[in-house]
Design a protein around this motif. Structure first.
Motif, PDB file in Angstrom:
ATOM      1  N   LYS A 234       4.823  -6.024  -5.289  1.00  0.00           N
ATOM      2  CA  LYS A 234       4.529  -6.426  -3.918  1.00  0.00           C
ATOM      3  C   LYS A 234       3.123  -7.020  -3.825  1.00  0.00           C
ATOM      4  O   LYS A 234       2.289  -6.807  -4.698  1.00  0.00           O
ATOM      5  N   GLN A 235       2.903  -7.753  -2.748  1.00  0.00           N
ATOM      6  CA  GLN A 235       1.575  -8.327  -2.525  1.00  0.00           C
ATOM      7  C   GLN A 235       0.605  -7.252  -2.035  1.00  0.00           C
ATOM      8  O   GLN A 235       1.011  -6.250  -1.453  1.00  0.00           O
ATOM      9  N   ARG A 236      -0.676  -7.494  -2.294  1.00  0.00           N
ATOM     10  CA  ARG A 236      -1.705  -6.594  -1.795  1.00  0.00           C
ATOM     11  C   ARG A 236      -1.731  -6.671  -0.267  1.00  0.00           C
ATOM     12  O   ARG A 236      -1.674  -7.767   0.290  1.00  0.00           O
ATOM     13  N   GLU A 237      -1.799  -5.528   0.404  1.00  0.00           N
ATOM     14  CA  GLU A 237      -1.802  -5.515   1.860  1.00  0.00           C
ATOM     15  C   GLU A 237      -2.970  -4.678   2.375  1.00  0.00           C
ATOM     16  O   GLU A 237      -3.380  -3.691   1.761  1.00  0.00           O
ATOM     17  N   GLN A 238      -3.478  -5.107   3.537  1.00  0.00           N
ATOM     18  CA  GLN A 238      -4.597  -4.389   4.135  1.00  0.00           C
ATOM     19  C   GLN A 238      -4.103  -3.122   4.801  1.00  0.00           C
ATOM     20  O   GLN A 238      -3.108  -3.137   5.525  1.00  0.00           O
TER      21      GLN A 238
ATOM     22  N   GLN B 221      -1.685  -2.080  -3.214  1.00  0.00           N
ATOM     23  CA  GLN B 221      -0.698  -2.941  -3.851  1.00  0.00           C
ATOM     24  C   GLN B 221       0.308  -2.090  -4.601  1.00  0.00           C
ATOM     25  O   GLN B 221      -0.050  -1.362  -5.532  1.00  0.00           O
TER      26      GLN B 221
ATOM     27  N   ASP C 154     -14.388 -11.628  -2.409  1.00  0.00           N
ATOM     28  CA  ASP C 154     -13.596 -11.398  -3.612  1.00  0.00           C
ATOM     29  C   ASP C 154     -14.341 -10.432  -4.527  1.00  0.00           C
ATOM     30  O   ASP C 154     -14.753 -10.790  -5.633  1.00  0.00           O
TER      31      ASP C 154
END
Length: 122
Positions: free
Chosen positions: A43-47, A39, A110
């Motif tokens: 920005k959004q968390r990305e794989q 992250q 989670d």
């Protein structure tokens, strides 16, 4: 209860390498997959990548293919992310998580570690 702890981040220059570690506990390591996410600020968390510890299957996001390699040491319950040819756009907090990988996809629980900061200067 699953616990994950990331380490290995740091400040490097573009083109350098780093190896991140994700130490896992609280579950049967070889029954699950481990994924790395990142992250960046705003920005959004990305794989980024994942490995299925059941069969060694790996997956990479297009933006790291050919530069990053994920691996697993089942004796140490640890997953590594070798990052080569780092770019400024790789700057982010890197997290690992645990989940289930099947033939139709992956579901991540989670459960997150505190993360490790990677900063790449140009």
């Amino acid at each position: 209860e699953a616990q994950l702890v990331e380490s290995g981040g740091g400040l490097v220059q573009a083109g350098d390498s780093l190896r991140l570690s994700c130490a896992a506990s609280g579950f049967t390591f070889t029954d699950y997959g481990i994924a790395w996410f990142r992250q960046a600020p705003g920005k959004q968390r990305e794989q980024v990548s994942y490995i299925n510890n059941k069969d060694g299957e790996t997956h990479y996001a297009d933006f790291v293919k050919g530069r990053f390699t994920i691996s697993s040491d089942n004796a140490k319950d640890t997953v590594y992310l070798q990052m080569n040819n780092l770019k400024p756009e790789d700057t982010a907090v890197y997290y690992c998580t645990v989940g289930v990988v099947t033939s139709v996809g992956a579901t991540w629980f989670d459960a997150w570690g505190p993360g490790t900061q990677v900063t790449v200067s140009s």
